[in-house]
Design a protein around this motif. Structure first.
Motif, PDB file in Angstrom:
ATOM      1  N   LEU A  26       6.755  28.581  67.118  1.00  0.00           N
ATOM      2  CA  LEU A  26       7.296  28.020  68.350  1.00  0.00           C
ATOM      3  C   LEU A  26       8.498  28.826  68.847  1.00  0.00           C
ATOM      4  O   LEU A  26       9.497  28.949  68.153  1.00  0.00           O
ATOM      5  CB  LEU A  26       7.703  26.563  68.106  1.00  0.00           C
ATOM      6  CG  LEU A  26       8.310  25.813  69.283  1.00  0.00           C
ATOM      7  CD1 LEU A  26       7.320  25.689  70.437  1.00  0.00           C
ATOM      8  CD2 LEU A  26       8.777  24.432  68.837  1.00  0.00           C
ATOM      9  N   ASP A  27       8.387  29.348  70.055  1.00  0.00           N
ATOM     10  CA  ASP A  27       9.466  30.088  70.719  1.00  0.00           C
ATOM     11  C   ASP A  27      10.185  29.110  71.646  1.00  0.00           C
ATOM     12  O   ASP A  27       9.569  28.533  72.538  1.00  0.00           O
ATOM     13  CB  ASP A  27       8.844  31.239  71.523  1.00  0.00           C
ATOM     14  CG  ASP A  27       9.858  32.136  72.216  1.00  0.00           C
ATOM     15  OD1 ASP A  27      11.069  31.818  72.206  1.00  0.00           O
ATOM     16  OD2 ASP A  27       9.430  33.157  72.786  1.00  0.00           O
ATOM     17  N   VAL A  28      11.487  28.915  71.431  1.00  0.00           N
ATOM     18  CA  VAL A  28      12.241  27.966  72.261  1.00  0.00           C
ATOM     19  C   VAL A  28      13.161  28.674  73.256  1.00  0.00           C
ATOM     20  O   VAL A  28      14.066  28.073  73.816  1.00  0.00           O
ATOM     21  CB  VAL A  28      13.043  26.948  71.402  1.00  0.00           C
ATOM     22  CG1 VAL A  28      12.088  26.065  70.621  1.00  0.00           C
ATOM     23  CG2 VAL A  28      14.033  27.636  70.478  1.00  0.00           C
ATOM     24  N   ARG A  29      12.890  29.963  73.505  1.00  0.00           N
ATOM     25  CA  ARG A  29      13.692  30.709  74.486  1.00  0.00           C
ATOM     26  C   ARG A  29      13.187  30.396  75.897  1.00  0.00           C
ATOM     27  O   ARG A  29      12.314  29.571  76.090  1.00  0.00           O
ATOM     28  CB  ARG A  29      13.586  32.209  74.201  1.00  0.00           C
ATOM     29  CG  ARG A  29      14.115  32.589  72.817  1.00  0.00           C
ATOM     30  CD  ARG A  29      13.855  34.048  72.474  1.00  0.00           C
ATOM     31  NE  ARG A  29      12.428  34.321  72.571  1.00  0.00           N
ATOM     32  CZ  ARG A  29      11.907  35.502  72.903  1.00  0.00           C
ATOM     33  NH1 ARG A  29      12.698  36.533  73.171  1.00  0.00           N
ATOM     34  NH2 ARG A  29      10.601  35.673  72.967  1.00  0.00           N
ATOM     35  N   THR A  30      13.728  31.092  76.872  1.00  0.00           N
ATOM     36  CA  THR A  30      13.324  30.888  78.263  1.00  0.00           C
ATOM     37  C   THR A  30      12.033  31.671  78.558  1.00  0.00           C
ATOM     38  O   THR A  30      11.728  32.638  77.862  1.00  0.00           O
ATOM     39  CB  THR A  30      14.418  31.372  79.226  1.00  0.00           C
ATOM     40  OG1 THR A  30      14.563  32.798  79.068  1.00  0.00           O
ATOM     41  CG2 THR A  30      15.747  30.676  78.957  1.00  0.00           C
ATOM     42  N   PRO A  31      11.299  31.277  79.611  1.00  0.00           N
ATOM     43  CA  PRO A  31      10.094  32.040  79.970  1.00  0.00           C
ATOM     44  C   PRO A  31      10.360  33.540  80.188  1.00  0.00           C
ATOM     45  O   PRO A  31       9.573  34.364  79.693  1.00  0.00           O
ATOM     46  CB  PRO A  31       9.592  31.341  81.230  1.00  0.00           C
ATOM     47  CG  PRO A  31      10.021  29.913  81.029  1.00  0.00           C
ATOM     48  CD  PRO A  31      11.395  30.024  80.385  1.00  0.00           C
ATOM     49  N   PRO A  32      11.434  33.950  80.878  1.00  0.00           N
ATOM     50  CA  PRO A  32      11.656  35.394  81.023  1.00  0.00           C
ATOM     51  C   PRO A  32      11.872  36.116  79.685  1.00  0.00           C
ATOM     52  O   PRO A  32      11.397  37.234  79.502  1.00  0.00           O
ATOM     53  CB  PRO A  32      12.917  35.487  81.895  1.00  0.00           C
ATOM     54  CG  PRO A  32      12.942  34.206  82.660  1.00  0.00           C
ATOM     55  CD  PRO A  32      12.367  33.179  81.727  1.00  0.00           C
ATOM     56  N   GLU A  33      12.544  35.459  78.752  1.00  0.00           N
ATOM     57  CA  GLU A  33      12.735  36.063  77.424  1.00  0.00           C
ATOM     58  C   GLU A  33      11.391  36.203  76.711  1.00  0.00           C
ATOM     59  O   GLU A  33      11.130  37.205  76.038  1.00  0.00           O
ATOM     60  CB  GLU A  33      13.657  35.197  76.560  1.00  0.00           C
ATOM     61  CG  GLU A  33      15.114  35.238  76.948  1.00  0.00           C
ATOM     62  CD  GLU A  33      15.947  34.266  76.127  1.00  0.00           C
ATOM     63  OE1 GLU A  33      16.835  34.735  75.401  1.00  0.00           O
ATOM     64  OE2 GLU A  33      15.693  33.038  76.205  1.00  0.00           O
ATOM     65  N   HIS A  34      10.532  35.200  76.854  1.00  0.00           N
ATOM     66  CA  HIS A  34       9.214  35.192  76.206  1.00  0.00           C
ATOM     67  C   HIS A  34       8.339  36.330  76.746  1.00  0.00           C
ATOM     68  O   HIS A  34       7.619  36.969  75.988  1.00  0.00           O
ATOM     69  CB  HIS A  34       8.549  33.832  76.440  1.00  0.00           C
ATOM     70  CG  HIS A  34       7.275  33.622  75.694  1.00  0.00           C
ATOM     71  ND1 HIS A  34       7.236  33.361  74.340  1.00  0.00           N
ATOM     72  CD2 HIS A  34       5.984  33.611  76.118  1.00  0.00           C
ATOM     73  CE1 HIS A  34       5.974  33.209  73.965  1.00  0.00           C
ATOM     74  NE2 HIS A  34       5.192  33.354  75.025  1.00  0.00           N
ATOM     75  N   VAL A  35       8.402  36.561  78.054  1.00  0.00           N
ATOM     76  CA  VAL A  35       7.621  37.636  78.665  1.00  0.00           C
ATOM     77  C   VAL A  35       8.162  39.000  78.237  1.00  0.00           C
ATOM     78  O   VAL A  35       7.405  39.935  77.991  1.00  0.00           O
ATOM     79  CB  VAL A  35       7.608  37.500  80.207  1.00  0.00           C
ATOM     80  CG1 VAL A  35       7.026  38.732  80.871  1.00  0.00           C
ATOM     81  CG2 VAL A  35       6.818  36.268  80.620  1.00  0.00           C
ATOM     82  N   GLN A  36       9.479  39.092  78.120  1.00  0.00           N
ATOM     83  CA  GLN A  36      10.102  40.372  77.764  1.00  0.00           C
ATOM     84  C   GLN A  36       9.676  40.830  76.370  1.00  0.00           C
ATOM     85  O   GLN A  36       9.267  41.982  76.186  1.00  0.00           O
ATOM     86  CB  GLN A  36      11.624  40.242  77.824  1.00  0.00           C
ATOM     87  CG  GLN A  36      12.338  41.548  77.560  1.00  0.00           C
ATOM     88  CD  GLN A  36      13.854  41.395  77.614  1.00  0.00           C
ATOM     89  OE1 GLN A  36      14.396  40.291  77.493  1.00  0.00           O
ATOM     90  NE2 GLN A  36      14.540  42.504  77.789  1.00  0.00           N
ATOM     91  N   TYR A  66      11.627  29.817  66.519  1.00  0.00           N
ATOM     92  CA  TYR A  66      12.498  30.977  66.697  1.00  0.00           C
ATOM     93  C   TYR A  66      13.052  31.051  68.104  1.00  0.00           C
ATOM     94  O   TYR A  66      12.516  30.477  69.048  1.00  0.00           O
ATOM     95  CB  TYR A  66      11.795  32.277  66.301  1.00  0.00           C
ATOM     96  CG  TYR A  66      10.823  32.845  67.315  1.00  0.00           C
ATOM     97  CD1 TYR A  66      11.234  33.811  68.235  1.00  0.00           C
ATOM     98  CD2 TYR A  66       9.496  32.455  67.335  1.00  0.00           C
ATOM     99  CE1 TYR A  66      10.340  34.355  69.144  1.00  0.00           C
ATOM    100  CE2 TYR A  66       8.592  33.000  68.238  1.00  0.00           C
ATOM    101  CZ  TYR A  66       9.026  33.951  69.143  1.00  0.00           C
ATOM    102  OH  TYR A  66       8.140  34.493  70.041  1.00  0.00           O
ATOM    103  N   CYS A  67      14.164  31.775  68.215  1.00  0.00           N
ATOM    104  CA  CYS A  67      14.780  32.087  69.507  1.00  0.00           C
ATOM    105  C   CYS A  67      15.265  33.531  69.397  1.00  0.00           C
ATOM    106  O   CYS A  67      14.691  34.316  68.655  1.00  0.00           O
ATOM    107  CB  CYS A  67      15.910  31.104  69.835  1.00  0.00           C
ATOM    108  SG  CYS A  67      17.303  31.173  68.696  1.00  0.00           S
ATOM    109  N   ARG A  68      16.317  33.886  70.115  1.00  0.00           N
ATOM    110  CA  ARG A  68      16.808  35.255  70.059  1.00  0.00           C
ATOM    111  C   ARG A  68      17.522  35.536  68.738  1.00  0.00           C
ATOM    112  O   ARG A  68      17.209  36.477  68.034  1.00  0.00           O
ATOM    113  CB  ARG A  68      17.741  35.539  71.239  1.00  0.00           C
ATOM    114  CG  ARG A  68      18.088  37.026  71.387  1.00  0.00           C
ATOM    115  CD  ARG A  68      19.017  37.278  72.547  1.00  0.00           C
ATOM    116  NE  ARG A  68      20.376  36.875  72.258  1.00  0.00           N
ATOM    117  CZ  ARG A  68      21.246  37.583  71.528  1.00  0.00           C
ATOM    118  NH1 ARG A  68      20.893  38.722  71.008  1.00  0.00           N
ATOM    119  NH2 ARG A  68      22.459  37.137  71.313  1.00  0.00           N
ATOM    120  N   SER A  69      18.511  34.676  68.403  1.00  0.00           N
ATOM    121  CA  SER A  69      19.334  34.960  67.226  1.00  0.00           C
ATOM    122  C   SER A  69      19.328  33.852  66.175  1.00  0.00           C
ATOM    123  O   SER A  69      19.920  34.015  65.118  1.00  0.00           O
ATOM    124  CB  SER A  69      20.778  35.219  67.656  1.00  0.00           C
ATOM    125  OG  SER A  69      21.324  34.035  68.223  1.00  0.00           O
TER     126      SER A  69
END
Length: 107
Positions: A26-36, A66-69
């Motif tokens: 599960l990615d809990v970041r923002t949609p733009p971060e997910h696409v990047q 997960y997220c960025r950090s």
């Protein structure tokens, strides 16, 4: 700060390989971060939406968050565990993930 169970990238990769059908990444970041950039086969539910969308997740699967950090995912892991899910935080987030990553719009 609250304590949540964490997995190293190595432990997470092993769990994903061994329990393919029983583990959700599960990615809990923002949609733009997910696409990047993202870990392949991860499900995007931004942290802001998780409190409404968590009930759609199956309770019989393990969830690696997960997220960025690792900060947003620690909070998300805490929330999911509070609601009875078996969730684990990916220590260090995608920044520490040494394995395959992908970018662009998900298929």
């Amino acid at each position: 700060m609250f304590q949540v169970p964490e997995l190293t990238p190595e432990e997470a990769k092993r769990l994903l390989e061994e329990g393919k059908d029983n583990v959700i990444l599960l990615d809990v970041r923002t949609p733009p971060e997910h696409v990047q950039v993202r870990i392949p086969n991860s499900l995007l539910i931004p942290l802001d939406e998780l409190r409404y969308a968590y009930a759609n997740l199956p309770k019989d699967k393990k969830i690696i968050v997960y997220c960025r950090s690792g900060e947003r995912s620690a909070f998300a892991t805490y929330l999911l565990r509070h609601f009875g899910y078996e969730a684990y935080n990916l220590a260090g987030g995608i920044l520490t993930w040494p394995y395959e990553k992908e970018s662009g719009m998900p298929r």
